[in-house]
Design a protein around this motif. Structure first.
Motif, short mmCIF file in Angstrom:
data_model
loop_
_atom_site.label_atom_id
_atom_site.label_comp_id
_atom_site.label_asym_id
_atom_site.label_seq_id
_atom_site.Cartn_x
_atom_site.Cartn_y
_atom_site.Cartn_z
N ASP A 38 1.15 7.23 -6.47
CA ASP A 38 -0.13 7.49 -7.16
C ASP A 38 -0.44 6.44 -8.23
O ASP A 38 -0.67 6.77 -9.41
CB ASP A 38 -0.12 8.89 -7.79
N LEU B 11 -3.89 -2.77 -10.84
CA LEU B 11 -3.83 -3.83 -9.83
C LEU B 11 -4.65 -5.02 -10.32
O LEU B 11 -5.87 -5.01 -10.29
CB LEU B 11 -4.37 -3.31 -8.50
N LYS C 107 -5.70 -8.49 -5.65
CA LYS C 107 -5.51 -7.94 -4.31
C LYS C 107 -5.45 -9.11 -3.34
O LYS C 107 -6.45 -9.78 -3.09
CB LYS C 107 -6.65 -6.98 -3.96
N ILE D 285 1.57 2.25 -3.54
CA ILE D 285 0.38 2.77 -4.22
C ILE D 285 0.12 4.22 -3.84
O ILE D 285 -0.19 5.07 -4.68
CB ILE D 285 -0.84 1.90 -3.90
N LYS D 286 0.30 4.51 -2.56
CA LYS D 286 0.06 5.87 -2.05
C LYS D 286 1.16 6.83 -2.49
O LYS D 286 0.87 7.92 -3.01
CB LYS D 286 -0.02 5.83 -0.53
N GLU E 31 -7.07 -14.61 -4.08
CA GLU E 31 -6.61 -13.61 -3.11
C GLU E 31 -5.54 -14.18 -2.17
O GLU E 31 -5.32 -13.64 -1.09
CB GLU E 31 -7.79 -13.07 -2.30
N ALA F 164 -1.12 -5.66 -3.29
CA ALA F 164 -1.56 -5.65 -4.68
C ALA F 164 -0.57 -6.40 -5.58
O ALA F 164 0.61 -6.51 -5.28
CB ALA F 164 -1.71 -4.21 -5.18
N PRO G 76 -2.80 3.96 -10.10
CA PRO G 76 -4.24 3.80 -10.28
C PRO G 76 -4.70 2.36 -10.09
O PRO G 76 -3.94 1.41 -10.32
CB PRO G 76 -4.47 4.26 -11.73
N ASP G 77 -5.94 2.21 -9.70
CA ASP G 77 -6.48 0.90 -9.37
C ASP G 77 -6.50 -0.04 -10.56
O ASP G 77 -6.39 -1.26 -10.40
CB ASP G 77 -7.89 1.05 -8.78
N HIS G 78 -6.64 0.49 -11.77
CA HIS G 78 -6.78 -0.40 -12.94
C HIS G 78 -5.51 -1.19 -13.21
O HIS G 78 -5.55 -2.20 -13.94
CB HIS G 78 -7.20 0.39 -14.18
N PRO H 159 0.81 -1.23 0.00
CA PRO H 159 0.00 0.00 0.00
C PRO H 159 0.84 1.27 0.00
O PRO H 159 0.45 2.28 -0.58
CB PRO H 159 -0.82 -0.13 1.28
#
Length: 397
Positions: A56, A62, A65, A52-53, A193, A89, A58-60, A49
């Motif tokens: 920046d 990933l 999860k 990701i933070k 997962e 991710a 984007p979710d697409h 995480p």
């Protein structure tokens, strides 16, 4: 001879090089991002995480999860570590790396698909980067550009490091190999997962094997520093154990992975290493994406200071900052790998240690946030004595 000149030429467009190019382009420097492309590094693809933070993402991008990691011992003892209030991710390196390169280009970096040949110097002392463009027909005619600064992100066993950086041969490597296979989505035992990590001598005598979900595909791989060990044969065994022998194989990839930062990252003048070229892959875990991108950002900051001040000594700041933030974690992980990965008896005890709730909680808090957890001293003390008991053979397995 070309007169084109850039403030910075970044050689290598993986996560570290692309991040350095993006950060420098955002600051207004003229940047050439040179990458040969067409080759995907073998990589489990896990990102925490914090990455990701900080960057920046984007979710697409990933593709999975992960909320559980399963540790599997030599005797098939299985320990499930559930990730509370979060996830790890998974990304596909081909699309992830390309997105990072495109982002750098969108912020002003010039992209060039080419293979770097060498770095020389013009009469005025400015570095000249020689390369061959990569075309659909193969390598094009030799060309070159001038560069005030060169960021070498050309991977493990960097050729630029070998030619220009003292002590570039002083690191350790694990040779990694994985196969990307079609995920058995209709199999009721398939968990999209969960990551499976195999600590078994036949799978790796000194590292581990992995089965990581990537949405409609999976990464099945292993690594070893033993040059005589058959990585491809090991992955075949791993696929059989995991019930993946009959699924379709999409591609195979292999490469060396460094497990120790190089003693020096710069030439004292205008060249600085980053990412795998600098050796910033975590021991024991082999995690590299986060550390590569963090390193790329630190290198970009050091290069910017060097360009602003004209003081090449600023290039040393990148390694100094990286080791200040992550050196202790690398040291601890190096000890962990040295003690626990030596033989199956120790690997069995290591997986047993992973059953401990304190170990699970503190390990994942540190992994997710990339900082050692200091707020629970009694938990650390308990872990120390449990770890010592297992290492000395006092604890029951």
């Amino acid at each position: 001879m070309s007169t084109s000149q850039y403030d910075v030429v970044v050689v290598g467009g993986g996560p570290s090089g692309a991040t350095a190019a993006d950060d420098l382009a955002r600051q207004g420097w003229s940047v050439l991002l040179m990458d040969r492309q067409g080759r995907t590094k073998p990589c489990g693809g896990a990102i925490p995480p914090r990455l990701i933070k900080d960057f920046d993402i984007p979710d697409h991008l990933l593709v999975a999860k992960v909320r559980c990691a399963r540790m599997i011992s030599p005797k098939d003892n299985r320990v499930d570590i559930h990730i509370e209030n979060g996830f790890v991710a998974m990304v596909n390196r081909d699309s992830f790396d390309e997105w990072l390169r495109e982002r750098a280009q969108s912020h002003g970096a010039t992209r060039l698909r080419a293979l770097c040949d060498k770095i020389t110097r013009d009469a005025d002392g400015v570095a000249r980067v020689h390369f061959n463009p990569v075309t659909a027909q193969g390598l094009g005619e030799p060309d070159s550009v001038r560069a005030r600064m060169v960021v070498a992100a050309d991977g493990a066993r960097s050729e630029i490091a070998r030619q220009h950086i003292e002590g570039a041969d002083r690191t350790k490597y694990v040779f990694a190999y994985h196969e990307i296979v079609r995920a058995p989505l209709q199999d009721p035992t398939h968990d999209p997962e969960r990551c499976d990590v195999y600590y078994q001598g036949p799978i790796s005598p000194d590292f581990y094997g992995w089965v990581f979900p990537h949405g409609d595909t999976m990464s099945v791989g292993t690594g070893s520093a033993d040059k005589g060990f058959s990585l491809r044969g090991s992955v075949g065994k791993l696929r059989e154990i995991a019930g993946l022998s009959e699924v379709e194989t999409l591609r195979r990839e292999g490469a060396p992975i460094p497990l120790k930062p190089l003693p020096r990252w710069e030439n004292g003048r205008d060249i600085v290493l980053t990412g795998d070229a600098a050796g910033v892959v975590a021991p024991a875990s082999g995690e590299g994406i986060y550390y590569a991108m963090a390193c790329g950002r630190m290198v970009a900051e050091a290069v910017q200071q060097a360009l602003k001040t004209g003081d090449a000594a600023c290039l040393k700041l990148a390694r100094k900052q990286f080791l200040k933030e992550h050196g202790r974690v690398f040291w601890i992980l190096g000890l962990l790998q040295y003690f626990w990965y030596q033989n199956d008896k120790r690997r069995e005890r290591f997986v047993k240690v992973c059953e401990d709730p304190d170990v699970q909680r503190l390990t994942f808090e540190s992994y997710m946030n990339k900082k050692l957890v200091r707020k629970k001293p009694m938990a650390h003390i308990r872990i120390f004595f449990k770890d010592l008991a297992h290492l000395l053979g006092f604890a029951r397995v």
